[in-house]
Design an enzyme around this catalytic site. Structure first.
Site, PDB file in Angstrom:
ATOM      1  N   TYR A  82      -1.614  -0.060  11.209  1.00  0.00           N
ATOM      2  CA  TYR A  82      -1.865  -0.759   9.939  1.00  0.00           C
ATOM      3  C   TYR A  82      -0.691  -0.566   8.981  1.00  0.00           C
ATOM      4  O   TYR A  82      -0.138  -1.529   8.440  1.00  0.00           O
ATOM      5  CB  TYR A  82      -3.166  -0.249   9.290  1.00  0.00           C
ATOM      6  CG  TYR A  82      -3.249  -0.599   7.814  1.00  0.00           C
ATOM      7  CD1 TYR A  82      -3.452  -1.907   7.398  1.00  0.00           C
ATOM      8  CD2 TYR A  82      -3.102   0.396   6.832  1.00  0.00           C
ATOM      9  CE1 TYR A  82      -3.503  -2.231   6.045  1.00  0.00           C
ATOM     10  CE2 TYR A  82      -3.151   0.072   5.485  1.00  0.00           C
ATOM     11  CZ  TYR A  82      -3.350  -1.248   5.090  1.00  0.00           C
ATOM     12  OH  TYR A  82      -3.384  -1.563   3.748  1.00  0.00           O
ATOM     13  N   THR A 135       0.815  -1.208   0.000  1.00  0.00           N
ATOM     14  CA  THR A 135       0.000   0.000   0.000  1.00  0.00           C
ATOM     15  C   THR A 135       0.854   1.265   0.000  1.00  0.00           C
ATOM     16  O   THR A 135       1.991   1.250   0.504  1.00  0.00           O
ATOM     17  CB  THR A 135      -0.906   0.002   1.249  1.00  0.00           C
ATOM     18  OG1 THR A 135      -1.482   1.285   1.428  1.00  0.00           O
ATOM     19  CG2 THR A 135      -0.139  -0.343   2.525  1.00  0.00           C
ATOM     20  N   ASP A 136       0.275   2.341  -0.509  1.00  0.00           N
ATOM     21  CA  ASP A 136       0.988   3.633  -0.466  1.00  0.00           C
ATOM     22  C   ASP A 136       1.173   4.137   0.965  1.00  0.00           C
ATOM     23  O   ASP A 136       1.974   5.039   1.224  1.00  0.00           O
ATOM     24  CB  ASP A 136       0.269   4.690  -1.319  1.00  0.00           C
ATOM     25  CG  ASP A 136      -1.175   4.962  -0.918  1.00  0.00           C
ATOM     26  OD1 ASP A 136      -1.660   4.373   0.055  1.00  0.00           O
ATOM     27  OD2 ASP A 136      -1.819   5.792  -1.603  1.00  0.00           O
ATOM     28  N   GLU A 137       0.423   3.552   1.918  1.00  0.00           N
ATOM     29  CA  GLU A 137       0.519   4.033   3.307  1.00  0.00           C
ATOM     30  C   GLU A 137       1.882   3.748   3.926  1.00  0.00           C
ATOM     31  O   GLU A 137       2.237   4.337   4.946  1.00  0.00           O
ATOM     32  CB  GLU A 137      -0.584   3.408   4.162  1.00  0.00           C
ATOM     33  CG  GLU A 137      -1.958   3.741   3.636  1.00  0.00           C
ATOM     34  CD  GLU A 137      -3.040   3.823   4.707  1.00  0.00           C
ATOM     35  OE1 GLU A 137      -2.719   3.717   5.900  1.00  0.00           O
ATOM     36  OE2 GLU A 137      -4.201   4.008   4.313  1.00  0.00           O
ATOM     37  N   LYS A 149       2.084  -3.295   7.390  1.00  0.00           N
ATOM     38  CA  LYS A 149       2.286  -3.525   5.951  1.00  0.00           C
ATOM     39  C   LYS A 149       3.744  -3.254   5.557  1.00  0.00           C
ATOM     40  O   LYS A 149       4.328  -3.978   4.750  1.00  0.00           O
ATOM     41  CB  LYS A 149       1.348  -2.635   5.128  1.00  0.00           C
ATOM     42  CG  LYS A 149      -0.124  -2.944   5.282  1.00  0.00           C
ATOM     43  CD  LYS A 149      -0.509  -4.318   4.764  1.00  0.00           C
ATOM     44  CE  LYS A 149      -0.360  -4.454   3.272  1.00  0.00           C
ATOM     45  NZ  LYS A 149      -0.790  -5.801   2.802  1.00  0.00           N
TER      46      LYS A 149
END
Ligand code: NAD
Ligand code: DAU
Length: 340
Positions: free
Chosen positions: A151, A126-128, A155
């Protein structure tokens, strides 16, 4: 590659990916391996349930014995790992399952892939993992990871493990990092389906903070096409950002949703912000474009199409919103309504 194990394949993106791959590749078999947490839903896979090329196994990716047995029994050659706890707000309430699944679970899958000599391991990221990105900047695949929520940290940890297995054991891995996906079958805790279904029910829309946070909303099938491309043409050991490169403030997304569903802006309620809320994500997507990928939907088209899907598919979301969701909704929003 023709026998894929899609972990987390009963969730939103995983299920869309399974439907897309079975339609595109008549010679492929897909085993969906999924724990069926609150977010896993076999309704998402109804369209393929009678397809002999599809098989479902209920299991946890942390269960090494079942993972290995499934790979051997089903002659799996490729793992595509979507399995994760995915909602940032839930990770703030209780990070435990996030760490278990994304860190330990990813390790279990990597070990199985190494031991059983799989052709490929692909990680959905994810871009997060890049954290909040200031205006004027966009993240490249080689940038340092700076996750800010439990979260995102879970990741990012998984990505580091995947890269370590490439460097240390020469495991044939690839990673894709997607921006915010929207489309059919997304659990209505996430902003777009939550707002769409609340609006359809004439319920208020809880907008965090000033609503001016920026996201790149992309249509889920565009993301699936990019994953397919990386699986077939990606370079081993490499990571690919997948996004539209078009940002939108949440409040603009909400206005478009309300307009599409013919609901008034008076449904908008500004509520207490998410803790540690990342204001902006932005990714450089030159690398996936160079591989030949372009999204088929603009963010505007993606939002309109998604709103219409929720309008036309009450059968899918109404039973979810009357179950486990209710307790979660009260816990997450009850005090916010009172403070608003
Ligand atoms: P989702 O929450 O809809 O689905 C997750 C699926 O994983 C569910 O079917 C769930 O049952 C399964 N699962 C959870 N823990 C498991 C475990 N321990 N063992 C086996 N299965 C387990 O998630 P999603 O939105 O479809 O996201 C899929 C993946 O894509 C995740 O890895 C997520 O981090 C990533 N991602 C999501 C987005 C997005 O916008 N939704 C964007 C970029 C990346
Ligand atoms: O960026 C990719 C990520 O997108 C994925 O990795 C995550 O799994 C996925 O959940 C999503 O994370 P976000 O936190 O960006 O998505 P969410 O739908 O929760 O929120 C989108 C934006 O809307 C964000 O700025 C927070 C805001 N929001 C969200 C909810 C649930 C609100 O204003 N009100 C809400 O009630």
């Amino acid at each position: 590659m023709k026998n894929l194990m899609v972990t987390g394949g009963a969730g939103f993106i995983g299920a869309n990916f399974v439907l897309y791959m079975l339609q595109k590749y008549p010679a492929y078999r897909i085993v969906v391996y999924d724990k069926l947490t609150y977010a896993g839903n076999l309704d998402n896979l109804l369209a393929v349930q009678a397809d002999p090329r599809y098989h479902f196994v209920q299991g946890d990716i942390c269960d090494a014995a079942l993972v290995e047995r499934t790979i051997q029994e089903q002659a799996i050659d490729t793992i595509v790992n979507f399995a994760a706890e995915t909602h940032v707000d839930r990770s703030i309430m209780n990070p435990d399952a996030f760490i278990q699944t994304s860190v330990y679970g990813t390790y279990v899958l990597l070990e199985a892939a190494r031991k059983l000599k799989l052709e490929r391991y692909h990680q959905i990221s994810t871009d997060e993992v890049y954290g909040h990105i200031p205006h004027g900047f966009s993240s490249k695949e080689t940038d340092n990871l700076a996750p800010r929520s439990p979260y995102a940290a879970s990741k990012a940890s998984a990505d580091l493990l995947v890269n370590a297995y490439f460097i240390t054991y020469d495991l044939p891995v690839t990673i894709t990092r997607g921006s915010n996906n929207i489309g059919p079958y997304q659990y209505p805790e996430k902003a777009v389906p939550l707002f769409a279904t609340n609006a359809l029910d004439h319920e208020p829309l809880p907008v965090y903070g000033d609503g001016r946070q920026m996201r790149e909303y992309q249509y889920v099938t565009d993301h699936c096409e990019a994953i397919d491309l990386v699986l077939h043409k990606g370079v081993l050991g490499e990571t690919y950002n997948v996004g539209t490169a078009v940002e939108m403030e949440n409040i603009e997304m909400i206005a478009l949703l309300l307009q599409t569903l013919d609901r008034p802006t008076s449904l908008i309620r500004y509520v207490k912000d998410r803790e540690g809320h990342d204001r902006r994500y932005s990714m450089n997507v030159d690398k996936i474009r160079a591989l030949g990928w372009e999204p088929n939907h603009t963010p505007h088209e993606a939002i309109i199409e998604t709103a219409r899907w929720y309008r036309d598919n009450e059968w899918w979301w109404r039973k979810i919103k009357s179950g486990e969701f209710k307790a979660y909704y009260e816990k997450q929003y009850g005090h916010r309504w009172q403070e608003a």
